[in-house]
Design a protein around this motif. Structure first.
Motif, mmCIF file in Angstrom:
data_model
loop_
_atom_site.group_PDB
_atom_site.id
_atom_site.type_symbol
_atom_site.label_atom_id
_atom_site.label_comp_id
_atom_site.label_asym_id
_atom_site.label_seq_id
_atom_site.Cartn_x
_atom_site.Cartn_y
_atom_site.Cartn_z
ATOM 1 N N HIS A 47 -4.236 -7.084 16.491
ATOM 2 C CA HIS A 47 -4.721 -6.218 17.566
ATOM 3 C C HIS A 47 -5.355 -4.974 16.952
ATOM 4 N N GLU A 48 -6.273 -4.367 17.692
ATOM 5 C CA GLU A 48 -6.944 -3.165 17.183
ATOM 6 C C GLU A 48 -5.953 -2.073 16.786
ATOM 7 N N THR A 49 -4.828 -1.984 17.472
ATOM 8 C CA THR A 49 -3.832 -0.959 17.138
ATOM 9 C C THR A 49 -3.142 -1.232 15.808
ATOM 10 N N GLN A 50 -3.355 -2.416 15.230
ATOM 11 C CA GLN A 50 -2.747 -2.761 13.942
ATOM 12 C C GLN A 50 -3.715 -2.604 12.777
ATOM 13 N N ILE A 51 -4.992 -2.326 13.068
ATOM 14 C CA ILE A 51 -6.034 -2.306 12.038
ATOM 15 C C ILE A 51 -6.378 -0.854 11.697
ATOM 16 N N TYR A 52 -6.263 -0.512 10.423
ATOM 17 C CA TYR A 52 -6.531 0.845 9.938
ATOM 18 C C TYR A 52 -7.728 0.789 8.992
ATOM 19 N N ARG A 53 -8.915 1.162 9.510
ATOM 20 C CA ARG A 53 -10.130 1.189 8.687
ATOM 21 C C ARG A 53 -10.190 2.562 8.024
ATOM 22 N N ILE A 54 -10.026 2.572 6.718
ATOM 23 C CA ILE A 54 -9.796 3.832 6.022
ATOM 24 C C ILE A 54 -11.106 4.423 5.512
ATOM 25 N N ASP A 55 -11.331 5.688 5.801
ATOM 26 C CA ASP A 55 -12.425 6.477 5.232
ATOM 27 C C ASP A 55 -11.775 7.721 4.634
ATOM 28 N N HIS A 56 -11.736 7.781 3.312
ATOM 29 C CA HIS A 56 -10.940 8.839 2.673
ATOM 30 C C HIS A 56 -11.452 10.242 2.997
ATOM 31 N N TYR A 57 -12.708 10.374 3.424
ATOM 32 C CA TYR A 57 -13.200 11.706 3.788
ATOM 33 C C TYR A 57 -12.397 12.295 4.947
ATOM 34 N N LEU A 58 -11.917 11.440 5.840
ATOM 35 C CA LEU A 58 -11.172 11.940 6.993
ATOM 36 C C LEU A 58 -9.770 12.398 6.612
ATOM 37 N N GLY A 59 -9.312 12.067 5.408
ATOM 38 C CA GLY A 59 -8.002 12.519 4.954
ATOM 39 C C GLY A 59 -8.034 13.852 4.236
ATOM 40 N N LYS A 60 -9.227 14.386 4.000
ATOM 41 C CA LYS A 60 -9.332 15.657 3.286
ATOM 42 C C LYS A 60 -8.804 16.801 4.148
ATOM 43 N N GLU A 61 -8.114 17.715 3.512
ATOM 44 C CA GLU A 61 -7.491 18.831 4.216
ATOM 45 C C GLU A 61 -8.513 19.630 5.005
ATOM 46 N N THR A 62 -9.679 19.872 4.404
ATOM 47 C CA THR A 62 -10.677 20.699 5.077
ATOM 48 C C THR A 62 -11.235 20.015 6.315
ATOM 49 N N VAL A 63 -11.380 18.693 6.279
ATOM 50 C CA VAL A 63 -11.891 17.977 7.446
ATOM 51 C C VAL A 63 -10.943 18.144 8.622
ATOM 52 N N GLN A 64 -9.645 18.060 8.354
ATOM 53 C CA GLN A 64 -8.688 18.253 9.438
ATOM 54 C C GLN A 64 -8.637 19.710 9.873
ATOM 55 N N ASN A 65 -8.842 20.620 8.934
ATOM 56 C CA ASN A 65 -8.897 22.027 9.304
ATOM 57 C C ASN A 65 -10.098 22.336 10.171
ATOM 58 N N TYR A 108 -6.018 10.027 0.093
ATOM 59 C CA TYR A 108 -5.393 8.710 0.164
ATOM 60 C C TYR A 108 -3.896 8.821 0.439
ATOM 61 N N GLU A 109 -3.244 9.816 -0.156
ATOM 62 C CA GLU A 109 -1.809 10.007 0.089
ATOM 63 C C GLU A 109 -1.543 10.233 1.575
ATOM 64 N N ARG A 110 -2.323 11.126 2.150
ATOM 65 C CA ARG A 110 -2.135 11.465 3.563
ATOM 66 C C ARG A 110 -2.378 10.253 4.457
ATOM 67 N N LEU A 111 -3.445 9.525 4.178
ATOM 68 C CA LEU A 111 -3.818 8.409 5.046
ATOM 69 C C LEU A 111 -2.823 7.251 4.940
ATOM 70 N N ILE A 112 -2.326 6.986 3.742
ATOM 71 C CA ILE A 112 -1.329 5.924 3.602
ATOM 72 C C ILE A 112 -0.061 6.283 4.366
#
Length: 496
Positions: A181-199, A425-429
Motif C-alpha cells: 500500500h502507498e502508506t508502506q512505501i517510502y521514496r527517499i530523497d535525502h535533500y528533504l532530510g537536511k536540517e535546513t530544509v525542515q527549518n 539519511y540518519e533522520r530519514l531512516i
C-alpha cells in the motif's frame, strides 16, 4: 532505557529512541550502504536512538558470513563515520546487532535463510531498504510477498531514480502497488532530510514575520541553486543516460521548489504536507525553450571533460542546467523562479534565495543605490539562514546605506548542539521506523514531476539541441548568466 555504551549523557537526554526493528538492507555491500546507511545507523545507535532490540541485516549476492560482513561494516564506518567512529567500544557493540544473508533478488536463493533471521516479535517494526538499482525494485517487492516476508505493517524504502520518465514512473508505482500500500512505501530523497530544509517550514509557518510577505506582492523572485565542484566520475555511464534534468531537477530541486512555494498545510502531517506540494507541481507553467540553458563541462587541463568522464565523445547530455519557470496560482502569479544546478562548478553550494522587492519609494535619493532584502537558506556548506537588511553605514558624511546580514549559521547559533544534528539519511531512516512519511515523496508527486519534466526533455531532443560548453571550475555557460541578467537580475554566488 536505551543502551548508552559510549554515549554522552547530555545526548541521551535529547534523543527519543525508536521502537525495536529489523532493517534489511538489500544492496548491503554497495556504495550507498557503506557511505551513508551503515555509518548513519551507527551514529543513531551511539546517540541512544537505535534501541537494543534493533537488528540490521545486510543482504546481497556476495557469499560471506556474519563475521566477514561485520568486518566490512567496521571498515565502512571507520572510513565514513567521522570522529564518532573512533569510539571502538560503541562500534563493537553496534556490530553485535549486525547480520548478513546472501540473497539472489532475481532468484529463489537465500530467501528462506532471510526469513529465518527475521523475528516475529509483537510490536517489532520490519523494514526493507532497497539500496539497489531501480531495475530490482519490482522483483524485490514481489519476492518479499512470494516468500512471506511482508505483511500489512511492513515498510519498504526505495532510492531514486523513481523511473526515467512518466511512463516508467507509472509502471514502477503500479508494480510496487501490487504488493504494498502507498502508506508502506517510502521514496527517499535525502535533500528533504537536511536540517535546513525542515527549518524552512519552521521559518515559514512558525513565524508571523514572513508568511504575510511570502507572495508575489512582496517577493521579486526566488533562486534555487545546487552547485557541485565534482564531475560525474565513476557514475559516467549512468549519468550519460540521465543528465542534470533527470538526476537533479526532477527530484531534488523540485522538492525544494515545492517547500518554498506551497500553501500552509492544515496540519504538519504526511498527506497534508504532500497534498500542498502536489498542488505546486501541478501549477508549474511549461518552460519556453529560450528559458532553458543546458551546459556540459570541458577540461581545464587538470580534470577530464564531461565526455571523457562519460566515455562518450559525442554526448549531448547536460551536466548543467538553468531555467526560469512560473507557478500559476494566486500566491505566485508573475513571480519568476530560477533553478540552476551543475557539476564541475567553481564552488560547492546549495542555496534557496528569496529576493524581496525594493521599497516602493526611496527617500534617500539616487545616490543611496538599490537595496533588497534577501532571505538566504543555505543547505550546504555551513547550513543556516541569513536575512539581508539595509542599514546606515556607520560614520559621518550623510546617509550612506549598506546591506548587512542577520546570520543564523547553525554551528554559531546553536553551539555544540549543531554538531550533533543527524545526517539526512540518519533522520530519514529513523522516520521510516517511526512510520512518518512527511519527508518522503508520494507516488502521485513523482508522476506529476515527470509530467512537467518530460516535455522539456522531449523538446530539446526533438530540436537536436546541444549543451553549451563551459570550463570546469567556472560558474557555468555564459548563456545561464544572460538568462537572468536579461530580466535585470543576477545569480547569487558560484561566480568565476
Amino acid at each position: 532505557m536505551p543502551h548508552t555504551t559510549g554515549v554522552r549523557p547530555e545526548m541521551v537526554s535529547r534523543v527519543i529512541p525508536v521502537d525495536p526493528f529489523d532493517l534489511v538492507i538489500f544492496g548491503g555491500t554497495g556504495d550507498l550502504a557503506r557511505r551513508k546507511i551503515l555509518p548513519g545507523l551507527f551514529r543513531r545507535f551511539r546517540s541512544g536512538q537505535m534501541p537494543e532490540g534493533a537488528h540490521v541485516i545486510g543482504a546481497a549476492r556476495s557469499d560471506m558470513d556474519d563475521a566477514a560482513y561485520r568486518d566490512m561494516v567496521r571498515e565502512a564506518i571507520g572510513e565514513h563515520g567521522g570522529s564518532e567512529a573512533k569510539d571502538s567500544k560503541a562500534l563493537e557493540h553496534f556490530l553485535e546487532h549486525v547480520r548478513y544473508v546472501a540473497v539472489d533478488a532475481r532468484g529463489n536463493t537465500g530467501w528462506d535463510a532471510l526469513k529465518e533471521v527475521l523475528r516475529e516479535d509483537e510490536g517489532l517494526v520490519r523494514a526493507f531498504y532497497f539500496s539497489v538499482g531501480p531495475g530490482l525494485f519490482a522483483e524485490l517487492a514481489e519476492g518479499l510477498r512470494r516468500h512471506g516476508l511482508a505483511d500489512a505493517e511492513t515498510r519498504i524504502v526505495v532510492e531514486k531514480p523513481f523511473g526515467h520518465d512518466l511512463e516508467s514512473a507509472r509502471a514502477l508505482n503500479e508494480e510496487l502497488a501490487r504488493h504494498f500500500h502507498e502508506t508502506q512505501i517510502y521514496r527517499i530523497d535525502h535533500y528533504l532530510g537536511k536540517e535546513t530544509v525542515q527549518n524552512l517550514m519552521a521559518v515559514r509557518f512558525g513565524n508571523m514575520l514572513f508568511e504575510p510577505l511570502w507572495n508575489s506582492q512582496y517577493v521579486d523572485h526566488i533562486q534555487i541553486t545546487v552547485a557541485e565542484t565534482v564531475g560525474v566520475g565513476g557514475r559516467g555511464s549512468y549519468y550519460d543516460k540521465s543528465g542534470a534534468m533527470r538526476d537533479m531537477v526532477q527530484n531534488h530541486l523540485m522538492q525544494l521548489l515545492c517547500l518554498i512555494a506551497m500553501e500552509p498545510p492544515a496540519r504538519f502531517e504526511p498527506d497534508a504536507v504532500r497534498d500542498e506540494k502536489l498542488k505546486v507541481i501541478r501549477a508549474l507553467d511549461p518552460v519556453d525553450p529560450d528559458s532553458i540553458v543546458r551546459g556540459q563541462y570541458t577540461s581545464d587541463g587538470t580534470v577530464n571533460s564531461y565526455r571523457e568522464d562519460a566515455e562518450n565523445p559525442l554526448s549531448k547530455t547536460e551536466s548543467f542546467i538553468a531555467l526560469k519557470t512560473y507557478i500559476s496560482n494566486w500566491r505566485w502569479a508573475n513571480t519568476p523562479f530560477y533553478l540552476r544546478t551543475g557539476k564541475r562548478l567553481s564552488a560547492r553550494a546549495s542555496e534557496i534565495a528569496v529576493v524581496f522587492k525594493d521599497a516602493p519609494h526611496s527617500i534617500f535619493g539616487i545616490d543611496a543605490g538599490r537595496h533588497s532584502n534577501v532571505l538566504s537558506i543555505r543547505l550546504q556548506p555551513n547550513e543556516g539562514m541569513t536575512l539581508g537588511v539595509t542599514i546606515k553605514e556607520p560614520g559621518p558624511g550623510g546617509m550612506r546605506l549598506v546591506d548587512v546580514p542577520l546570520d543564523m549559521t547553525f554551528a554559531d547559533a546553536l553551539g555544540p548542539e549543531a554538531e550533533e544534528v543527524p545526517d539526512a539519511y540518519e533522520r530519514l531512516i529513523m522516520d521510516v521506523i517511526r512510520g512518518n512519511q512527511t519527508l518522503f515523496m508520494r507516488g502521485d508527486e513523482v508522476e506529476a514531476a515527470w509530467a512537467w519534466t518530460d516535455p522539456l526533455i522531449e523538446g530539446w531532443q526533438r530540436r537536436g539541441d546541444s549543451p553549451k560548453p563551459y570550463d570546469a571550475g567556472s560558474s557555468g555557460p555564459d548563456d545561464a548568466a544572460f538568462l537572468i541578467n536579461r530580466d535585470g537580475r543576477r545569480w547569487r554566488g558560484v561566480r568565476q
